[in-house]
Write an enzyme that holds these catalytic residues in place. Structure first.
Site, short mmCIF file in Angstrom:
data_model
loop_
_atom_site.label_atom_id
_atom_site.label_comp_id
_atom_site.label_asym_id
_atom_site.label_seq_id
_atom_site.Cartn_x
_atom_site.Cartn_y
_atom_site.Cartn_z
N THR A 20 89.78 48.31 65.80
CA THR A 20 91.10 48.00 66.33
C THR A 20 91.56 49.00 67.37
OG1 THR A 20 91.77 46.87 64.30
CG2 THR A 20 93.54 47.68 65.72
N SER A 62 84.67 46.41 62.90
CA SER A 62 84.05 47.13 61.77
C SER A 62 83.59 46.20 60.65
CB SER A 62 85.00 48.19 61.21
OG SER A 62 86.07 47.63 60.49
N THR A 93 89.36 49.93 60.77
CA THR A 93 89.89 50.28 59.44
C THR A 93 89.27 49.48 58.30
OG1 THR A 93 91.72 48.70 59.68
CG2 THR A 93 92.11 50.96 60.43
N ASP A 94 88.74 48.29 58.59
CA ASP A 94 88.31 47.42 57.49
C ASP A 94 87.17 48.00 56.67
OD1 ASP A 94 90.25 45.62 58.14
OD2 ASP A 94 88.93 44.17 59.11
#
Length: 344
Positions: A20, A62, A93-94
């Protein structure tokens, strides 16, 4: 963005992976499209903080990140380890918690920081958290206490083994599970917590170890009330590593007992690994409390996660199966977190 003056000539490398933080809006949704140079140019005051060079590793969402990308990160850190004072990884972030946990076991004996960060909004979005998170990563990295793998996000510095993404949109997306924070960051000041040096100092070596191999044949099996015996049997028969998410402190339902009694000896013969974790977010497993847990532990020989997150157990299992001749890293990490059982 105003910054307090910092004096440091430490040299860092920024390893970019997409996510992101580097995404742009397209007609098909957000996707990575910003390079590392563009990311760095957005950070006021960074040039006074430290020297930063950039090396792209990949540029992907990710969700698409796999152990082959962990290997690329480890290889890059290994190859440039002597040339830099620390490493910052910009990451989606995932799967950030999975990468942080994986690097925590693939990179052992570090005496330099490897810091993961990212954002909930793209760098070029209005009101983004990307600028602060990336600046904070370097701000923490220049501290002499910074070493080993950590996640810096929303003013928190989290041990790489203990990070968990618990919110999908809010800026406070990550939490430290079953371990106090390493540090907090507010208004340009880093506050190192009292437990930050526990275990990390003991693991420091002049010659860190860089492990590249991780066994990918692993499945997470979530037990649900009434889950099919045959489905459980097939997964246990076909998969080298099975991480079983049980209920509460952990245990095997009585109606599945015959399946496990049949399959577990076969798994042991093949050197397969079976670990019980819990669906509860905090405090972990303890198979010694209830009959359903004791049976799994004593009669079936099942290992347990203890206070480790699912991400950390996954990383430990992948590493352990790829390096069966080495130490039981699951036990080592589990024992480490028991140190903080009364501090959280």
């Amino acid at each position: 963005m105003s910054r307090s003056k910092q004096v440091s000539r430490k040299k860092f490398i920024l390893l970019t992976t997409g996510g992101t933080i580097a995404s742009v809006e397209t007609q098909n949704g957000r996707m990575p499209g910003i390079n590392g140079e563009t990311l760095i140019r957005q950070i006021d005051g960074l040039e006074q903080l430290c020297k930063v060079e950039i090396r792209p590793v990949c540029s992907i969402d990710s969700t698409d990140l796999t152990p082959k990308h962990w290997k690329l990160l480890v290889e890059t850190i290994r190859d440039f380890y002597e040339d830099y004072d620390g490493f910052v990884i910009s990451h989606g972030t995932d799967t950030m918690a999975y990468t942080a946990a994986a690097l925590s076991v693939m990179l052992q004996g570090l005496n330099k920081p490897v810091i993961l960060t990212g954002s909930q909004l793209p760098m070029e979005a209005a009101g983004t958290d990307a600028k602060q998170n990336l600046y904070d990563a370097f701000l923490y990295g220049i501290r002499p206490e910074a070493r080993g793998v950590s996640v810096v996000f929303n003013g928190k510095v989290i041990d790489g083994l203990c990070a968990r993404k618990w919110k999908t949109e809010s800026f406070d997306a990550f939490v430290s599970i079953n371990r106090p924070l390493l540090a907090t960051i507010e208004n340009g000041r880093v506050k190192i917590e009292t437990t930050a040096g526990v275990f990390r100092d003991a693991g420091i070596s002049e010659k860190p170890q860089f492990y590249l191999e991780m066994e990918e044949d692993l499945c997470a099996l979530k037990l649900t009330p009434g889950i099919s015996r045959e489905m459980v049997r097939q997964i246990l028969m076909q998969t080298k590593g099975v991480l079983i998410e049980g209920f509460g402190l952990g245990g095997i339902p009585n109606y599945l007992e015959e399946v496990f009694e049949e399959v577990m000896p076969l798994r042991k013969e093949k050197g397969y690994l079976t670990v019980m974790e819990t669906q509860a977010l905090l405090e972990g497993t303890d198979l010694s409390v209830y009959e359903v847990g004791l049976r799994a532990k004593k009669e079936l020989g099942m290992e347990e996660s203890g206070r480790l997150t699912a991400e950390a157990v996954t990383a430990c299992m992948m590493w352990q199966m790829a390096h069966p001749e080495k130490e039981n890293i699951l036990e080592t990490c589990r024992t480490y977190l028991e140190t903080f059982a009364h501090n959280v």
